[in-house]
Design an enzyme around this catalytic site. Structure first.
Site, PDB file in Angstrom:
ATOM      1  N   LYS A 245       4.517 -14.641   4.388  1.00 11.59           N
ATOM      2  CA  LYS A 245       4.906 -15.434   3.216  1.00 11.59           C
ATOM      3  C   LYS A 245       6.426 -15.350   3.097  1.00 11.59           C
ATOM      4  O   LYS A 245       6.983 -15.024   2.036  1.00 11.59           O
ATOM      5  CB  LYS A 245       4.194 -14.875   1.969  1.00 11.59           C
ATOM      6  CG  LYS A 245       4.282 -15.750   0.739  1.00 11.59           C
ATOM      7  CD  LYS A 245       3.340 -16.926   0.743  1.00 11.59           C
ATOM      8  CE  LYS A 245       3.590 -17.815  -0.450  1.00 11.59           C
ATOM      9  NZ  LYS A 245       2.820 -19.070  -0.421  1.00 11.59           N
TER      10      LYS A 245
ATOM     11  N   ASP B  26      -1.222 -18.520   2.947  1.00 12.28           N
ATOM     12  CA  ASP B  26      -2.139 -19.372   2.160  1.00 12.28           C
ATOM     13  C   ASP B  26      -2.662 -20.525   3.018  1.00 12.28           C
ATOM     14  O   ASP B  26      -3.875 -20.812   3.040  1.00 12.28           O
ATOM     15  CB  ASP B  26      -1.471 -19.875   0.866  1.00 12.28           C
ATOM     16  CG  ASP B  26      -0.015 -20.276   1.028  1.00 12.28           C
ATOM     17  OD1 ASP B  26       0.550 -20.040   2.117  1.00 12.28           O
ATOM     18  OD2 ASP B  26       0.563 -20.829   0.082  1.00 12.28           O
TER      19      ASP B  26
ATOM     20  N   TYR C 127       0.827  -1.209   0.000  1.00 10.46           N
ATOM     21  CA  TYR C 127       0.000   0.000   0.000  1.00 10.46           C
ATOM     22  C   TYR C 127       0.858   1.254   0.000  1.00 10.46           C
ATOM     23  O   TYR C 127       0.350   2.349   0.185  1.00 10.46           O
ATOM     24  CB  TYR C 127      -0.924  -0.005   1.221  1.00 10.46           C
ATOM     25  CG  TYR C 127      -2.004  -1.046   1.128  1.00 10.46           C
ATOM     26  CD1 TYR C 127      -1.687  -2.396   1.151  1.00 10.46           C
ATOM     27  CD2 TYR C 127      -3.338  -0.697   1.023  1.00 10.46           C
ATOM     28  CE1 TYR C 127      -2.657  -3.365   1.058  1.00 10.46           C
ATOM     29  CE2 TYR C 127      -4.314  -1.665   0.928  1.00 10.46           C
ATOM     30  CZ  TYR C 127      -3.977  -2.993   0.945  1.00 10.46           C
ATOM     31  OH  TYR C 127      -4.941  -3.946   0.852  1.00 10.46           O
TER      32      TYR C 127
ATOM     33  N   ASP D  47      -5.728  -7.171   5.030  1.00  8.96           N
ATOM     34  CA  ASP D  47      -6.912  -6.725   4.289  1.00  8.96           C
ATOM     35  C   ASP D  47      -7.697  -7.947   3.800  1.00  8.96           C
ATOM     36  O   ASP D  47      -8.916  -8.062   3.985  1.00  8.96           O
ATOM     37  CB  ASP D  47      -6.435  -5.870   3.106  1.00  8.96           C
ATOM     38  CG  ASP D  47      -7.557  -5.120   2.430  1.00  8.96           C
ATOM     39  OD1 ASP D  47      -8.709  -5.242   2.879  1.00  8.96           O
ATOM     40  OD2 ASP D  47      -7.282  -4.402   1.454  1.00  8.96           O
TER      41      ASP D  47
END
Ligand code: NAI
Length: 333
Positions: free
Chosen positions: A171, A204, A124, A228
């Site tokens: 991740k 994930d 962002y 988000d």
């Protein structure tokens, strides 16, 4: 004594749900002097920006705002007023408590999760450019300062609210440097809070586990983008975006807003569910020290939804926003 709060109606269903919240707060007997703050796609033609400086100044002055969603065009057009507001006021912690709702049956009962999302950086950053035609680069910014600060917030929240565990979601198997730095910061902060369990999950796999068994998580600590996405997933676990509240918190200001967006598909139809903004408003009332009124509003929502009262179409009902709010106001008595 009356509180001074900036009200930002925003776009789409924003004005419908924020005015509903204002009505319920007034009915609960809390005196608030609302100062209008304009923001969102619909004010650009007036000010040339989706976030006028006067709105930022108003939130700085009052320290507290209740905000409706603001729309941001996809793939082109103006930058997000939300992202700009969070950066301008350094609202670094995005808190999204996700709980099963009385009277809203879903696949799992007793979901009780808290999403803590870093709110100021990551993808962002808005720093992207065309390298050559057909190749675009977007910068993911992760800093030690912001990562440590959000981790501190998550652990302090867990301690204050009697939560058992914080899970850092990442991740770092792929983004070894950026998400690796985020994890390093989380681990260091975790060591300073030995009473709170700490573990880690790859984003994930975390999504898969959340839809299979949300009870394995408690407080989820995430960078901006994962936060988000995962908070919308969590909203789906408890009945949808019409229900889940949020708070954007910084050192000096707090902006309370629902997780959902401007819902252009139902805007203007008078059928938006104001519960998420109302629950955000009860977080705000507690922040203002109005705990009794907040508890009464929370109980009124539970009574109406739990007692088979009117409900909006997103929850399978036929009620308009106004009919639902009438029932809430009656349930406050
Ligand atoms: P959305 O959250 O606005 O809508 C997704 C779906 O949920 C739609 O079907 C909508 O009707 C439903 N929904 C959302 N809130 C609801 C409510 N209170 N009652 C009943 N149904 C509700 O997400 P979408 O469509 O992806 O985004 C629309 C716009 O909102 C975009 O411009 C986006 O940038 C903006 N947005 C703004 C946010 C904010 O201001 N904090 C947060 C998320 C999106």
């Amino acid at each position: 004594m009356s509180h001074h709060v900036t009200i930002i109606p925003g776009d789409g269903i924003g004005p419908e749900v924020t005015s509903a919240a204002q009505r319920v707060i007034a009915a609960a007997g809390v005196a608030i002097d609302w100062e209008l703050g304009e923001a969102g796609g619909e004010v650009i033609h007036k000010y040339g920006t989706a976030l006028p400086q006067a709105t930022i100044d108003s939130v700085v002055k009052n320290g507290v705002a209740l905000k409706g969603p603001s729309g941001t065009p996809i793939g082109s057009g103006h930058a997000s007023a939300n992202v700009a507001l969070r950066k301008a006021l350094d609202l670094y912690a995005n808190l999204r408590p996700v709980r099963s709702q009385v009277g809203v049956p879903t696949r799992f009962e007793n979901v009780d999760l808290v999403v803590v999302r870093e709110n100021t950086e990551d993808l962002y950053s808005g720093i992207e450019h065309v390298v050559v035609p057909g190749v675009v680069e977007t910068l993911k910014i992760i800093t030690e300062r912001a990562s440590s600060r959000i981790a501190e917030y998550a652990f302090a929240y867990a301690e204050k609210h009697g939560r058992r565990k914080v899970t850092a979601v990442h991740k770092a198997n792929i983004m070894k440097l950026s998400d690796g730095l985020f994890l390093d910061c989380c681990r260091r902060v975790a060591r300073a809070h030995p009473k709170i369990q700490y573990d880690e999950a790859i984003v994930d796999a975390c999504c898969m586990q959340l839809v299979r068994d949300p009870s394995r998580y408690d407080v989820l600590l995430l960078e901006n983008l994962y936060g988000d996405i995962v908070s919308d997933l969590c909203a789906g676990l408890v009945g949808g975006l019409g229900l889940v509240p949020g708070a954007n918190l910084g050192e000096r200001c707090a902006v309370f807003e629902a997780v959902h967006g401007s819902a252009p598909d139902i805007a203007g139809k008078g059928i938006a569910n104001p519960t998420a903004v109302l629950r955000s408003a009860t977080l705000m009332l507690r922040h203002l020290g109005e705990d009794d009124a907040a508890a009464r509003i929370d109980r009124a929502i539970d009574r109406v939804l739990g007692g088979g009262g009117p409900r909006t179409p997103d929850l399978g009902g036929k009620a308009t926003t106004a009919e639902y709010v009438d029932a809430l106001v009656a349930a406050l008595a």
